[in-house]
Design an enzyme around this catalytic site. Sequence first.
Site, short mmCIF file in Angstrom:
data_model
loop_
_atom_site.label_atom_id
_atom_site.label_comp_id
_atom_site.label_asym_id
_atom_site.label_seq_id
_atom_site.Cartn_x
_atom_site.Cartn_y
_atom_site.Cartn_z
N LYS A 13 0.95 -1.18 -0.03
CA LYS A 13 0.05 -0.19 -0.18
C LYS A 13 0.85 1.15 0.03
O LYS A 13 0.64 2.27 -0.66
CB LYS A 13 -0.93 -0.08 1.10
CG LYS A 13 -1.74 -1.16 1.45
CD LYS A 13 -2.65 -1.11 2.93
CE LYS A 13 -1.87 -0.92 4.05
NZ LYS A 13 -1.21 -2.08 4.29
N ARG A 88 -9.19 0.96 9.41
CA ARG A 88 -8.63 -0.44 9.87
C ARG A 88 -9.74 -1.03 10.51
O ARG A 88 -9.34 -2.03 10.73
CB ARG A 88 -7.38 -0.49 10.56
CG ARG A 88 -6.33 -0.68 9.92
CD ARG A 88 -5.04 -0.29 10.73
NE ARG A 88 -4.00 -1.11 10.59
CZ ARG A 88 -2.66 -0.60 10.01
NH1 ARG A 88 -2.81 0.49 9.25
NH2 ARG A 88 -1.84 -1.19 9.71
N ARG A 173 0.36 -8.69 13.72
CA ARG A 173 -0.25 -7.62 12.90
C ARG A 173 -1.07 -8.52 11.72
O ARG A 173 -2.15 -7.87 11.36
CB ARG A 173 0.70 -6.78 12.17
CG ARG A 173 1.36 -5.80 13.10
CD ARG A 173 2.67 -5.14 12.50
NE ARG A 173 2.61 -4.52 11.44
CZ ARG A 173 3.74 -4.43 10.76
NH1 ARG A 173 4.75 -4.59 10.98
NH2 ARG A 173 3.57 -3.60 9.66
P1 AP5 Z 1 5.03 -1.72 1.89
O1 AP5 Z 1 4.59 -0.81 0.86
O2 AP5 Z 1 5.51 -1.03 2.92
O3 AP5 Z 1 3.74 -2.31 2.51
P2 AP5 Z 1 2.42 -1.83 3.26
O4 AP5 Z 1 1.37 -2.36 2.41
O5 AP5 Z 1 2.52 -0.16 3.25
O6 AP5 Z 1 2.73 -2.44 4.52
P3 AP5 Z 1 2.91 -1.76 6.00
O7 AP5 Z 1 3.42 -2.86 6.83
O8 AP5 Z 1 3.24 -0.43 6.11
O9 AP5 Z 1 1.29 -1.76 6.40
P4 AP5 Z 1 0.59 -1.82 7.80
O10 AP5 Z 1 -0.61 -1.60 7.41
O11 AP5 Z 1 0.90 -2.89 8.53
O12 AP5 Z 1 1.56 -0.62 8.59
P5 AP5 Z 1 1.20 0.92 9.05
O13 AP5 Z 1 2.38 1.69 8.86
O14 AP5 Z 1 -0.02 1.34 8.06
O15 AP5 Z 1 5.80 -2.99 1.13
C1 AP5 Z 1 6.24 -3.76 2.22
C2 AP5 Z 1 7.71 -4.06 1.51
O16 AP5 Z 1 7.60 -4.97 0.17
C3 AP5 Z 1 8.48 -2.84 1.23
O17 AP5 Z 1 9.99 -3.29 1.41
C4 AP5 Z 1 8.49 -2.67 -0.38
O18 AP5 Z 1 9.66 -2.26 -1.00
C5 AP5 Z 1 8.14 -4.36 -0.80
N1 AP5 Z 1 7.15 -4.09 -2.02
C6 AP5 Z 1 5.96 -3.66 -2.00
N2 AP5 Z 1 5.45 -3.83 -3.45
C7 AP5 Z 1 6.43 -4.71 -3.89
C8 AP5 Z 1 6.07 -5.47 -5.16
N3 AP5 Z 1 5.16 -5.30 -5.87
N4 AP5 Z 1 7.09 -6.55 -5.54
C9 AP5 Z 1 8.46 -6.51 -4.52
N5 AP5 Z 1 8.39 -5.90 -3.43
C10 AP5 Z 1 7.49 -5.04 -3.16
O19 AP5 Z 1 0.89 0.68 10.47
C11 AP5 Z 1 1.87 0.22 11.38
C12 AP5 Z 1 1.17 0.46 12.80
O20 AP5 Z 1 0.44 1.66 13.28
C13 AP5 Z 1 -0.12 -0.62 13.04
O21 AP5 Z 1 0.18 -2.00 13.34
C14 AP5 Z 1 -0.65 0.04 14.03
O22 AP5 Z 1 -0.35 -0.22 15.29
C15 AP5 Z 1 -0.69 1.58 13.73
N6 AP5 Z 1 -2.14 1.96 12.94
C16 AP5 Z 1 -1.80 2.57 11.69
N7 AP5 Z 1 -2.82 2.83 11.15
C17 AP5 Z 1 -3.82 2.61 12.10
C18 AP5 Z 1 -5.20 2.68 11.98
N8 AP5 Z 1 -5.94 3.17 10.95
N9 AP5 Z 1 -5.78 2.21 13.08
C19 AP5 Z 1 -5.07 1.90 14.16
N10 AP5 Z 1 -3.79 1.87 14.14
C20 AP5 Z 1 -3.10 2.06 13.37
#
Ligand code: AP5
Length: 218
Positions: A13, A88, A173
Site C-alpha cells: 500500500k 482499519r 499484525r
Molecule cells: P509496503 O509498501 O511498505 O507495504 P504496506 O502495505 O504499506 O505495509 P505496512 O506494513 O506499512 O502496512 P501496515 O498497514 O501494517 O503498517 P502501517 O504503517 O499502516 O511494502 C512492504 C515491502 O515490500 C517494502 O519493502 C516494499 O519495498 C516491498 N514491496 C512492495 N510492493 C512490492 C512488489 N510489487 N514487489 C516486490 N516488493 C514489493 O501501520 C503500523 C502500525 O500503526 C499498525 O500496526 C498500528 O499499530 C498503527 N496504525 C496505523 N494505522 C492505524 C489505524 N488506521 N488504526 C489503528 N492503528 C493504526
Amino acid sequence: MRIVFLGAPGSGKGTQSQRLVERHGIPQVSTGDLLRAHVRDGTELGRRAKSVMDAGQLVDDATILGMVRERLAAPDAARGFILDGFPRTVPQAEGLEQMLAAIGQPLDAAVLFDVDSELLVKRISGRRTCQDCGRVFNVHTAPPPSPPPCGGQCETPRLVQRPDDKEETVARRLEVYEEQTRPLVGFYEQRGLLRSIDAEGDLPTVTARLEAALAPRG
Ligand code: AP5
C-alpha cells in the site's frame, strides 16, 4: 480522486501510494506514518501509541479519527487523497464516511491489495525505510541504488528497519488484520466501491493494475 488502500501489512500500500502521489499530485495520508511522526517527536499521542504499535495492535479509533480529520483539513487534501492504512476497523470506516459526507466529498474507490501470506512475511522482513525522506525499499525485492539511496534526494540517507517488523510482531499484525480489517472488504463491497487487485508481481506491473482498477468505469 479520493481513495482508500486496503490490504494486509506488507501488501504494498505504502509503496504504491508513493508512486501514485508522483503521478497524480495528490497526497498520501498514511496513519502509520502520522503515528510514527508523533512517536519520533515524542508527543503525548506518540507516547501512548508507541507501545500499542510495537505490540502489533491497533491504536484506538477515536485517536485515529481525530488525527485523520485534522490531516484531511489541510489545503493539499482539497483536490483528493490516498488513504493508506486507514480505515482499519468498521467504526473507523463509518467515521470516515460521515466525515466525507459532511463536506460533500465521498470516496471514489477502496482498492484491496491481494497478496499471498508467505510473500507478505518475506516482503516485511526485507523492508528498509529511509529515515530522512521516508521512501520504502526492500533488500530482497526493491534494493536501493547503491550509493546513494533515494536517487540522491537525501543528503544523509539512512536505511532503517521498523521496530514492528520483527517476526513475532508481524505475525500478530497479520492476525489483527484478519480479525479487524478484513471485514472492511464487505463494507466497501456493499457500497459498490471495492476494487480488488492482484498485488503480486513487480512494482510497475502492480502500478498498472492499480491504474486500471482506478480508471473511470463507462
Ligand atoms: P509496503 O509498501 O511498505 O507495504 P504496506 O502495505 O504499506 O505495509 P505496512 O506494513 O506499512 O502496512 P501496515 O498497514 O501494517 O503498517 P502501517 O504503517 O499502516 O511494502 C512492504 C515491502 O515490500 C517494502 O519493502 C516494499 O519495498 C516491498 N514491496 C512492495 N510492493 C512490492 C512488489 N510489487 N514487489 C516486490 N516488493 C514489493 O501501520 C503500523 C502500525 O500503526 C499498525 O500496526 C498500528 O499499530 C498503527 N496504525 C496505523 N494505522 C492505524 C489505524 N488506521 N488504526 C489503528 N492503528 C493504526
